[in-house]
Design a protein around this motif. Structure first.
Motif, mmCIF file in Angstrom:
data_model
loop_
_atom_site.group_PDB
_atom_site.id
_atom_site.type_symbol
_atom_site.label_atom_id
_atom_site.label_comp_id
_atom_site.label_asym_id
_atom_site.label_seq_id
_atom_site.Cartn_x
_atom_site.Cartn_y
_atom_site.Cartn_z
ATOM 1 N N ALA A 83 1.227 -0.985 -0.241
ATOM 2 C CA ALA A 83 -0.111 0.089 -0.212
ATOM 3 C C ALA A 83 0.874 1.397 -0.040
ATOM 4 O O ALA A 83 2.011 1.405 0.257
ATOM 5 C CB ALA A 83 -1.111 -0.365 1.181
ATOM 6 N N ASN A 85 0.648 5.074 1.588
ATOM 7 C CA ASN A 85 -0.810 5.786 1.746
ATOM 8 C C ASN A 85 0.420 8.355 2.035
ATOM 9 O O ASN A 85 1.183 7.600 2.157
ATOM 10 C CB ASN A 85 0.451 5.842 4.275
ATOM 11 N N LEU A 87 -4.833 7.425 7.747
ATOM 12 C CA LEU A 87 -5.228 6.667 6.303
ATOM 13 C C LEU A 87 -5.427 7.454 5.173
ATOM 14 O O LEU A 87 -6.814 7.674 5.142
ATOM 15 C CB LEU A 87 -4.885 5.527 6.260
ATOM 16 N N GLU A 103 -4.892 5.502 2.381
ATOM 17 C CA GLU A 103 -4.115 4.339 1.376
ATOM 18 C C GLU A 103 -4.620 4.029 -0.537
ATOM 19 O O GLU A 103 -6.036 4.642 -0.722
ATOM 20 C CB GLU A 103 -4.597 3.880 2.154
ATOM 21 N N HIS A 104 -3.889 3.617 -1.104
ATOM 22 C CA HIS A 104 -4.213 3.267 -2.332
ATOM 23 C C HIS A 104 -3.115 2.097 -2.606
ATOM 24 O O HIS A 104 -2.100 1.876 -1.728
ATOM 25 C CB HIS A 104 -3.112 4.363 -3.630
ATOM 26 N N THR A 114 0.132 6.644 9.952
ATOM 27 C CA THR A 114 0.949 7.655 9.509
ATOM 28 C C THR A 114 1.872 8.488 9.031
ATOM 29 O O THR A 114 2.228 9.357 8.754
ATOM 30 C CB THR A 114 -0.151 8.897 9.563
#
Length: 335
Positions: A10, A12, A27, A29-30, A315
């Protein structure tokens, strides 16, 4: 300024403006898809950044500098190790200049930190702000032991990017009480470094098997050590005697390590982060008290150095990367 924390699975994101205000809480996220190689992963980073700026309510043109952090090993300028990395297993990552490639992909200046140093920078910023010329030492307890050294407000990266590899600092662990016969071996091959005693891996590999000999009827005795290690924190939080013993050893190991850092840097603050201390306030305070108890006697002038718990630990990497980007933007006159 954008902060991008690139992990194995992931990415962030976060953003900070020139007034040091965070534009995303929590968060964002991708998927990273790093196992598929640099081309796909870089596109994922760019796609995720476009989604993140929309969430933050800004435009991509508002992003002046991008800060990137990743797990190592990598050079201080963001060139991944030629031997590869656990998180970047595709052969095309070997020796890959990640910082330069991302700068080319995004068309923006990119700074680079490893994830431990980025987390340490965020912990420092949370206490002192971006412009303070203070010194702090951060230990981030997770699967391994990460962290960083911030001197006069700047990250100590070192000649080859290995500055702040605090997990592999040897400590006098024989002085920890009630662990006679324990031989803590780190994945790096060292005996008695901080990570060999203070990490989730250390619990499963060394501490849990050692203490189960004293508690043979414990509920974790029927589990494999890797699975059992993941339950130790929750049981310790609820007061389980064996699991408290395990955390006491880890806290005292941190105390010995911080004593070494106090006598090396005379820092303004000591910071502890990571999943191990993301618990209720009472247990966090118990851990801090045990860290202090594990320290040898300090000089009177040093005994008041505070021990802080790192906030917003999930984070921390992205925020630290964003702070490094903010520093570059200010020093370069870009804002």
């Amino acid at each position: 300024m954008a902060g991008i924390d690139l992990g194995g699975t992931a990415v962030n994101y976060t953003f900070v403006d020139n007034q040091e205000r965070w534009l995303i809480d929590g968060l964002c996220e991708h998927p990273a898809r790093s196992k598929e190689g640099p081309d796909i992963c870089l596109q994922q980073i760019a796609d995720g950044l476009a989604m993140a700026v929309a969430k933050a309510g800004v435009d991509i043109s508002d992003v002046v500098v991008v800060g990137l952090d990743t797990p190592g090993p990598a050079s201080s300028s963001g060139v991944l190790s030629a031997r590869g990395s656990t998180n970047f297993v595709h052969p095309a990552w070997a020796g890959f200049d990640l910082r330069e490639a991302l700068a080319h992909k995004l068309g923006k200046p990119v700074t680079y930190l490893n994830d431990g140093n980025a987390g340490a920078l965020w912990g420092h910023f949370a206490i002192f702000g971006a412009d303070r010329t203070a010194t702090s030492i951060s230990a981030i307890v997770g699967t391994g032991l990460g962290g960083g050294v911030i001197v006069d407000g700047s990250v100590v990266k070192g000649r080859s990017g290995f500055g702040g590899e605090l997990g592999h600092v040897l400590i006098p662990y024989h002085s920890i009480r009630d662990i006679e016969g324990l031989v803590p071996e780190c994945n790096c091959g060292r005996i008695g470094d901080l990570e060999s005693l203070c990490s989730l891996t250390a619990i499963g590999r060394s501490l849990l098997p050692f203490f189960l000999k004293r508690y043979p009827n414990h509920e974790l005795a029927s589990m494999d050590h890797v699975s059992g290690a993941k339950r130790v924190r929750g049981l310790a939080e609820r007061g389980d005697p064996m699991c408290r013993d395990i955390f006491r050893v880890q806290a005292h190991a941190l105390g010995l390590f911080f004593d070494e850092m106090i006598n090396t840097f005379d820092p303004d603050a000591l910071i502890v982060g990571g999943g191990a201390i993301e618990t209720d306030p009472a247990f966090r305070q118990w851990v801090r008290d045990e860290i202090r108890a594990g320290m040898p006697a300090q000089r009177q002038e040093q005994a008041d150095i505070p021990i802080h718990i790192m906030p917003n630990g999930d984070t921390a990497g992205a925020r630290g990367a964003a702070i490094e980007a903010l520093k570059l933007a200010r020093e370069g006159g870009l804002i």
